[in-house]
Design an enzyme around this catalytic site. Structure first.
Site, short mmCIF file in Angstrom:
data_model
loop_
_atom_site.label_atom_id
_atom_site.label_comp_id
_atom_site.label_asym_id
_atom_site.label_seq_id
_atom_site.Cartn_x
_atom_site.Cartn_y
_atom_site.Cartn_z
N GLU A 340 0.79 -1.31 -0.03
CA GLU A 340 0.11 -0.19 -0.25
C GLU A 340 1.10 0.99 -0.07
OE1 GLU A 340 -3.58 -0.09 1.09
OE2 GLU A 340 -4.38 -1.51 2.08
N ASP A 347 -6.97 9.20 6.99
CA ASP A 347 -5.40 8.18 8.08
C ASP A 347 -5.34 9.60 8.11
OD1 ASP A 347 -5.99 5.93 6.25
OD2 ASP A 347 -4.89 5.34 7.38
N GLU A 626 -2.54 -0.50 12.74
CA GLU A 626 -2.61 -0.72 12.25
C GLU A 626 -4.41 -1.24 12.80
OE1 GLU A 626 -3.19 -2.74 8.45
OE2 GLU A 626 -4.83 -1.74 7.64
C1 BGC Z 1 -5.46 1.42 4.26
C2 BGC Z 1 -5.84 2.48 5.64
C3 BGC Z 1 -7.48 3.10 4.82
C4 BGC Z 1 -8.02 2.21 5.08
C5 BGC Z 1 -9.28 3.02 4.12
C6 BGC Z 1 -6.37 -0.14 4.22
O1 BGC Z 1 -6.32 -0.24 3.59
O2 BGC Z 1 -4.10 0.52 4.85
O3 BGC Z 1 -5.65 2.76 6.77
O4 BGC Z 1 -7.72 4.21 5.93
O5 BGC Z 1 -7.75 0.96 3.93
O6 BGC Z 1 -10.57 2.20 4.69
#
Ligand code: BGC
Length: 755
Positions: A340, A347, A626
Site C-alpha cells: 500500500e 488516516d 493498524e
Molecule cells: C489502509 C487504511 C485506509 C483504509 C481505508 C487500508 O487498507 O491501510 O489505513 O484508511 O484502507 O479504509
C-alpha cells in the site's frame, strides 16, 4: 524548467535502473554551474561519480498527471575545470514501479524517462546550456534493479557499463513545477540490538525499533560474494521471522560485494521493518556493530515534546512519533511496509493535528493538499487515496474526504498562516456542495459507500468486515455538520460572510436530530445502512455519542449531560474499554473531557485491556498498530495478512494529551498559538507531565507535578502570545510572554473538569 527534451532508454525491464550520462567540457573558467532535473520515476544526480546533495527519491510524489516537481542544484563545487561526467540514475519509483494494493505497476506511466538542463556560467560572462538528448549515453551501473515494494539489487564496485544511446521521448502530459516539498533524507540511526537464531534456524537481527528506511551494512568480503536480506516487522508467536503481513511487497535487498570494504544500502527503495533475516551472508560470525538501521523520511523540524511519570505512556508517545516518521515520506501514507504505502486521506484527517504538534508539517502538508485539490472531482468529491492509484481509494467516503476541510483548518490553527485557508477555500466549498447534493436529503448525507468507523471493535465479525457497528448514514451526516462548522470558522478567519454556512449548519443539525436522535440519544435511521447484511448496524454506539457531543449536535445542557453520562456508562458496560475505530477514537477522549469527565477520559487513556492504546505497548509495540490487537493475547495475529504494525491513525490520541493533559489549546481567533487557553488537567497516575510546542512565536510549555500534597505548575508563554491559564482550583490567570509557576491543593484537581 521547460517540459521538453525528455529521453528514455530502449529495451528496459520493469525494475531496471538506467543511468543517463554525458561528459561536459568547460570552455573557460567556471563561475557557476546549475542543473535542473526531473524524471518519470525517481532519480539521483551524479557529477564526477559523486552524488549531488543528500536527498532521496527525487523528484518526490505528486499527482503526476497534473504536476511533476523538478529540482534545481548548484553543482559548481562538483564540477571540474576540465571535463566532468554528469550521470542521472533512475528507478521506477512511484510513477512507474509497483504501487497500490495488489502490486500493480505503471500506475502513472509505463516507462522511466528523464529530462535535465545544465547551465554553465563563465567568469567572462558567457553561458552555455546542455540539455538531455540523443547525445546522452545509457549505462548500467551499481544499482541494477529496484522497486519500493520489492527492494533493490545492487552490485558494488560495478563500473558504468555502456548499453547504448538514449532515445528522444515524448514529453509526459503534465506540468513541471519547482520543488515544493521537503526532501526525504536519512534521519535517525538505530544500532542492532541482538542476533536471534529462530526456531527455524534462521539468523535474524533485531533493531528494537520498527521504522521505515533501510539497513546499512558495513562489510568486506570477496568480490562477487552476496548479501541478501529480508525485512519483517514482527516475529510470529513461535519466534519465527514473519512476512505474510507485507502481502505482495517482497522487501528484499540483494547486494554483490566489491572485494573492498562496502557500505551496503539501497538507493531507490525503502522498507518498513524492525527485523532483518540474513538470507545470504558470507560469514558464520555476525558482527552486530556492522549493522545500522537508518530511518528515512521527509525533512521536518521537530516542534513537540512530551514526557510524564508513566513509562508506558512515554512509550506510546515514542510510538506515535515513530508512526509519523515512518509515514511522512514525501506524502502522508497509511503504512510503510506492505503493498500500500499510499496517501489515504482518512488516516491523515485523523492524525493531522498531532502531526502538526510533533513536527512543522506546514510545507509538507501544503504540497500534498494541493494534490488533493487538483484531484478533487468536478462534482466536488474527494477520493480516499491521493495521489490516486487506480482501483484503490476511488471510493468517496465520509471522514476520508473531510481531510479537505479538517487539514487546512488544523494547519491554520497550528501555524497561523491565512494563505492556507485562502488557497484551499475552493476545495472546501466544493466538498460541502458535494455532500449537500449526495442522497435525497439536502441536509444529510444518506447512502454512499463509506469506510464507516473503520476497524472499530463493535462489529469485527471477521477480518473482512471492518466498518464497525455505527450507522454510516449517521457518521456521514455528522461529518457533514463538522465540515460545515469548520467552514463557518474559516469564513470568520478570512473576514468572509459566514451566515450561509451558519444557516446550513443549523439546517443539518435540525435534520440530523429529526433522523438520528430519539429521547436525547443517537438512534438508528432504518432506511439505508440498517439493511446492511454484512454487519450489525447500530444507532447508539460509543462513536455516535462521541460525534454528537463533539460536533455540537445535541440540544441544550440536559441532553449534553445525558449523552456524556451515557458515554461513560457505555464504556463501563464494555468492561472499561472503548469500542471505537478510525472515526470515533480521535474524538472519544475529547468528548469526555469537553464535558467535564476528564476522569473517565484518563481511565480510558490508561486502560491496558484490549482494545486500548496501552494494550499494544504491553505487547511490545514500538510503533502504532493498524489494529488494536494486531497481536492477540495468545501471541497470534489479528489476521495473517493485512495487518500493519505501523499505522499512525490511533497516535492521534496525542492531540488529546496536548489539549487536556498539558492543557495547551490554541483559540480559533489566535491561530499560530497567538492566543491560548491553557487548562491542564492533572492526574496522579501520571505523577507529572511536561511538554512543549515550538511555535512561530516561540515555545509554549507546560509542566505539572504532584509534590508535598500540592499540584505545582510551570507554564511558559512565548513573547507576543497571550494566554488564559486555568488551574485545578478554578482560578484563571491572564498572562503575557514569560514563565509562570502556580500551586494548587491537589484535592481540587478535577474541579475545572466540571465546567
Ligand atoms: C489502509 C487504511 C485506509 C483504509 C481505508 C487500508 O487498507 O491501510 O489505513 O484508511 O484502507 O479504509
Amino acid at each position: 524548467m521547460n517540459n521538453t527534451n525528455w529521453i528514455r532508454a530502449d529495451g528496459l525491464g520493469q525494475s531496471d535502473c538506467p543511468v543517463f550520462c554525458i561528459n561536459i567540457k568547460a570552455n573557460g573558467r567556471i563561475k557557476k554551474v546549475t542543473a535542473e532535473v526531473t524524471a518519470i520515476g525517481i532519480y539521483e544526480l551524479y557529477v564526477n561519480q559523486k552524488k549531488v546533495g543528500d536527498a532521496l527519491f527525487a523528484p518526490g510524489w505528486t499527482s503526476y498527471h497534473n504536476r511533476l516537481q523538478y529540482q534545481t542544484y548548484d553543482i559548481t563545487d562538483y564540477f571540474d575545470t576540465e571535463e566532468s561526467s554528469v550521470a542521472i540514475q533512475c528507478a521506477p519509483g512511484w510513477a512507474v514501479g509497483y504501487i497500490g494494493h495488489g502490486n500493480t505497476n505503471h500506475m502513472f506511466f509505463d516507462h522511466v524517462s528523464v529530462t535535465a538542463e545544465l547551465k554553465l556560467e563563465y567568469l567572462d560572462g558567457r553561458t552555455e546550456t546542455y540539455v538531455t538528448g540523443e547525445d546522452w549515453q545509457v549505462c548500467r551501473w551499481d544499482t541494477v534493479r529496484s522497486e519500493f515494494y520489492h527492494g533493490e539489487y545492487r552490485v558494488y564496485g560495478a563500473p558504468l557499463e555502456r548499453l547504448g544511446m538514449a532515445v528522444a521521448d515524448a514529453a509526459p502530459e503534465t506540468r513541471l513545477i519547482s520543488d515544493e516539498g521537503c526532501p526525504t533524507r536519512e534521519q535517525e540511526r538505530v544500532p542492532a540490538v541482538s542476533l536471534i537464531i529462530t526456531p527455524k534456524g534462521e539468523r535474524v537481527i533485531d533493531f528494537g525499533q520498527n521504522l521505515a528506511g533501510y539497513v546499512e551494512i558495513r562489510i568486506k568480503g570477496e568480490k562477487g560474494e552476496r548479501v541478501r536480506i529480508s525485512h519483517a516487522e514482527v516475529l510470529d508467536k513461535d519466534g519465527n521471522f514473519y512476512t505474510k503481513n507485507l502481502e505482495l511487497a517482497k522487501n528484499i535487498n540483494t547486494y554483490v560485494l566489491s572485494g573492498t570494504e562496502d557500505i551496503l544500502k539501497p538507493k531507490f527503495s525503502f522498507q518498513g521493518y524492525r527485523y532483518i533475516r540474513l538470507d545470504e551472508y558470507p560469514y558464520e560470525n555476525v558482527d552486530l556493530s556492522a549493522f545500522t538501521s537508518v530511518a528515512v523520511y521527509s525533512q521536518m523540524k521537530r516542534t513537540g515534546s512530551f514526557v510524564c511519570g508513566h513509562e508506558k505512556i512515554n512509550r506510546l508517545y515514542s510510538n506515535t512519533i515513530w508512526g509519523q516518521r515512518s509515514n511522512f515520506i514525501d506524502i502522508p501514507t497509511d503504512c510503510p511496509q506492505r503493498d500500500e504505502r499510499t496517501g489515504w486521506t482518512g488516516d491523515v484527517q485523523v492524525f493531522v493535528r498531532t502531526a502538526a504538534i510533533n513536527y512543522d508539517v506546514e510545507r509538507f502538508m501544503r504540497k500534498w493538499l494541493r494534490d488533493v485539490m487538483i484531484e478533487q472531482r468536478a462534482d466536488g468529491a474527494v477520493t480516499s487515496v491521493v495521489p490516486g492509484v487506480a482501483g484503490r481509494g476511488d471510493r468517496i467516503s465520509t471522514a476520508w474526504g473531510d481531510v479537505c476541510t479538517v487539514a487546512p483548518w488544523e494547519l491554520y490553527l497550528a501555524y497561523g498562516n491565512k494563505s492556507m485557508l485562502e488557497e484551499f477555500y475552493p476545495m472546501m466549498e466544493r466538498w460541502i456542495e458535494y455532500m449537500r447534493r449526495e442522497g435525497e436529503e439536502e441536509y444529510l448525507w444518506l447512502g454512499g459507500d463509506h469506510y464507516g468507523d473503520w476497524l472499530a471493535s463493535d462489529a469485527i465479525l471477521c477480518p473482512e468486515v471492518r466498518e464497525g457497528a455505527t450507522q454510516t448514514d449517521l457518521i456521514a451526516s455528522a461529518f457533514f455538520a463538522y465540515s460545515v462548522s469548520i467552514m463557518v470558522k474559516v469564513c470568520r478567519a478570512l473576514g468572509r460572510d459566514s451566515s450561509e454556512y451558519e444557516t446550513l449548519y443549523g439546517n443539518i443539525k435540525s435534520t440530523f436530530r429529526r433522523f438520528f436522535m430519539k429521547d436525547g440519544l443517537p438512534t438508528l435511521y432504518p432506511k439505508y445502512d440498517a439493511f446492511s447484511t454484512t454487519r450489525p448496524v447500530k444507532g447508539l454506539t460509543q462513536t455516535s455519542v462521541a460525534l454528537v457531543l463533539r460536533f455540537g449536535l445535541y440540544d441544550g445542557e440536559d441532553e449534553r449531560k445525558l449523552l456524556t453520562d451515557k458515554l461513560v456508562d457505555m464504556i463501563k458496560e464494555n468492561d472499561g474499554k472503548m469500542s471505537t475505530g478510525f472515526v470515533g477514537t480521535p474524538h472519544i477522549l475529547h468528548a469526555l473531557s469537553e464535558n467535564g469527565r476528564s476522569d473517565a477520559a484518563y481511565d480510558l487513556f490508561l486502560c491496558e485491556k484490549n482494545p486500548s492504546w496501552l494494550y499494544s505497548v504491553n505487547q511490545g509495540a514500538t510503533t502504532i498498530w493498524e489494529h488494536w490487537d494486531s497481536i492477540k493475547d495468545d501471541g497470534s495475529f489479528w489476521y495473517d495478512v493485512k495487518n500493519s504494525f505501523n499505522h499512525y491513525a490511533y497516535g492521534s490520541v496525542f492531540d488529546w494529551v496536548y489539549s487536556w493533559v498539558l492543557g495547551i489549546n490554541v483559540r480559533d481567533d489566535g491561530a499560530g498559538y497567538k492566543t491560548l487557553d491553557i487548562r491542564p488537567v492533572a492526574d496522579k497516575r501520571l505523577g507529572f507531565a511536561e511538554g512543549a510546542i515550538d511555535t512561530e512565536n516561540g515555545r509554549v510549555g507546560v509542566r505539572w507535578e504532584f509534590a508535598d500534597g500540592k499540584l505545582r505548575y510551570t507554564v511558559e508563554i512565548p513573547d507576543g502570545s497571550l494566554a488564559k491559564i486555568t488551574l485545578a482550583d478554578g482560578s484563571a490567570h491572564e498572562c503575557e510572554g514569560g514563565v509562570y509557576t502556580f500551586e494548587c491543593l491537589n484535592n481540587l484537581v478535577y474541579r475545572i473538569m466540571e465546567g
